[in-house]
Design an enzyme around this catalytic site. Sequence first.
Site, PDB file in Angstrom:
ATOM      1  N   SER A   1       1.247  -9.766  -1.015  1.00 30.93           N
ATOM      2  CA  SER A   1       0.731  -8.235  -0.928  1.00 30.93           C
ATOM      3  C   SER A   1       1.416  -8.079   0.807  1.00 30.93           C
ATOM      4  O   SER A   1       2.043  -6.485   0.700  1.00 30.93           O
ATOM      5  CB  SER A   1       0.321  -7.787  -0.604  1.00 30.93           C
ATOM      6  OG  SER A   1      -0.957  -8.867  -0.533  1.00 30.93           O
TER       7      SER A   1
ATOM      8  N   LYS B   1       0.502  -1.331  -0.095  1.00 31.79           N
ATOM      9  CA  LYS B   1      -0.495  -0.040   0.051  1.00 31.79           C
ATOM     10  C   LYS B   1       0.830   1.197  -0.271  1.00 31.79           C
ATOM     11  O   LYS B   1       0.459   2.651  -0.649  1.00 31.79           O
ATOM     12  CB  LYS B   1      -1.063   0.055   1.280  1.00 31.79           C
ATOM     13  CG  LYS B   1      -1.724  -0.763   1.152  1.00 31.79           C
ATOM     14  CD  LYS B   1      -3.239  -0.679   0.239  1.00 31.79           C
ATOM     15  CE  LYS B   1      -4.340  -1.500   0.155  1.00 31.79           C
ATOM     16  NZ  LYS B   1      -4.409  -3.406   1.062  1.00 31.79           N
TER      17      LYS B   1
ATOM     18  N   GLU C   1     -10.327   6.222   1.598  1.00 30.64           N
ATOM     19  CA  GLU C   1     -11.628   5.102   2.919  1.00 30.64           C
ATOM     20  C   GLU C   1     -10.377   3.980   2.896  1.00 30.64           C
ATOM     21  O   GLU C   1      -9.402   3.931   2.516  1.00 30.64           O
ATOM     22  CB  GLU C   1     -12.371   4.737   1.598  1.00 30.64           C
ATOM     23  CG  GLU C   1     -11.357   3.723   0.656  1.00 30.64           C
ATOM     24  CD  GLU C   1     -10.423   4.382  -0.476  1.00 30.64           C
ATOM     25  OE1 GLU C   1     -10.043   5.697  -0.338  1.00 30.64           O
ATOM     26  OE2 GLU C   1      -9.571   3.159  -1.167  1.00 30.64           O
TER      27      GLU C   1
HETATM   28  C1  LIG Z   1      -5.164  -3.884   0.592  1.00 33.64           C
HETATM   29  C2  LIG Z   1      -4.632  -4.963   0.203  1.00 33.64           C
HETATM   30  C3  LIG Z   1      -4.847  -6.334  -0.894  1.00 33.64           C
HETATM   31  C4  LIG Z   1      -5.634  -5.678  -1.884  1.00 33.64           C
HETATM   32  O1  LIG Z   1      -5.931  -4.866  -2.420  1.00 33.64           O
HETATM   33  P1  LIG Z   1      -4.711  -4.685  -3.752  1.00 33.64           P
HETATM   34  O2  LIG Z   1      -5.438  -3.571  -4.785  1.00 33.64           O
HETATM   35  O3  LIG Z   1      -6.033  -5.619  -4.085  1.00 33.64           O
HETATM   36  O4  LIG Z   1      -3.790  -5.254  -4.416  1.00 33.64           O
HETATM   37  C5  LIG Z   1      -4.186  -6.823  -0.623  1.00 33.64           C
HETATM   38  N1  LIG Z   1      -3.129  -7.466   0.464  1.00 33.64           N
HETATM   39  C6  LIG Z   1      -3.002  -6.768   1.298  1.00 33.64           C
HETATM   40  C7  LIG Z   1      -1.812  -7.350   2.174  1.00 33.64           C
HETATM   41  C8  LIG Z   1      -3.732  -5.142   1.525  1.00 33.64           C
HETATM   42  O5  LIG Z   1      -3.164  -4.445   2.542  1.00 33.64           O
END
Ligand SMILES: *Cc1c(COP(=O)(O)O)cnc(C)c1O
Length: 408
Positions: free
Chosen positions: A376, A86, A108
């Site tokens: 992620s 993020k 948001e």
């Molecule tokens: C917010 C989030 C996501 C989902 O968001 P995308 O825009 O699809 O990447 C995925 N993994 C984590 C750890 C997140 O914080």
Amino acid sequence: MKNRGYYGAFGGAFLPEILVATFEELVKAFEEARQDPGFRREFEEIMTNYCGRPTPLTFAENLTKHFGGPRIYIKREDLNHTGAHKANNVMGQGLLVKRMGKSRVIAETGAGQHGVATATMAAKFGFQCTIYMGEKDVDRQRPNVFWMERLGADVVPVRDGSRILKDAINEAFRDWVGHMEDTHYVLGTACGPHPYPEMVSYFQSIIGMEARNQIMEQEGRLPTRVFACAGGGSNALGVFSGFPDDSIERVAVEAGGKGLESGRHAARIASKDGNIGVAQGYKSYFLQDSDGQMRETHSVAAGLDYVGVSPILAAMAKEGRVRFEAATDREVLEALTLTMNKEGVIPALESAHAFAQAFKEAPDLSGEDILLINQSGRGDKDIFTIADAYNDSAWGDFIRERADHYGA
Ligand SMILES: *Cc1c(COP(=O)(O)O)cnc(C)c1O
């Protein structure tokens, strides 16, 4: 440009008249910044010296042995500052806010990860910050609310609708309409009206750029398949952007929740329940019923629990350039357990969707194949949900003791 912000049949900018000029200002600022090498240098400087990039690419030796087939690599966005991908987008938009001379940011948030990243950026850059969060999410994501407030943000619980992420997005747009001169809306994923999908994926493309260089350095060749979880789609687009090659399969993994047949999931493309429509300012696949009402979504991972999906990913899916799959809550917990025990890393519940799908496919592949999984974010944020899922009684005792301490 007539087709600005369209990706095939998807995207666009469906805006109330009052926001049109603000969006034009944003498109112009982003286009100018993107052409400016000085802006790119500033972005890379903050990515390196504040966020800790590049994040590593880890060879998962034990998982590779476990499956006995493909070589498995993990891109470690969990090691990015604030614990997920993020921050790449948020810091980029923060630099843009400085260029536009605005002094306040709003955002948001669902799980709270984007809210924490935005509050962090606002503290660092000296902006006022308001975070909109569905009341239901405020209740279930208390630790992130705590940190947003400590970082100096105002957290506003949203009581409209189902009191979750999509309602928070509506409320953030409402705020923006009233404060366009001094405020920028930091949207957290590659959705929403143009230029957000393009802008967010531009900032997230740093993931793919690094990952491509790293795999070439470590393996001397490209991966066979690249896996990423898909909520709004920003981490998936980020890592996929490094691997546009025809020879590579890109796999986006949605929240299968209780199973695609149960109707309790957030699989807009992998299930048959999604339809093309326009909502929240853009055209894409949404989980909606026949008269356009948004359906309730479900996932163990709050960050994937969203009715829409990036128009860029929708177009890539239509062109056959991304394969969409879904992993259920149960498969995700199994993948999380295996990854913790074999590799000593804790993927976020969102990220564990990508691991789960890679693990389903690994047994059918050979030692010639290379799988790249985008982790992620980090999973320690999910301690409450994971402890529930494991039915951890010692954790339950601990929570009760803490509650006693506060005189509950
Ligand atoms: C917010 C989030 C996501 C989902 O968001 P995308 O825009 O699809 O990447 C995925 N993994 C984590 C750890 C997140 O914080």
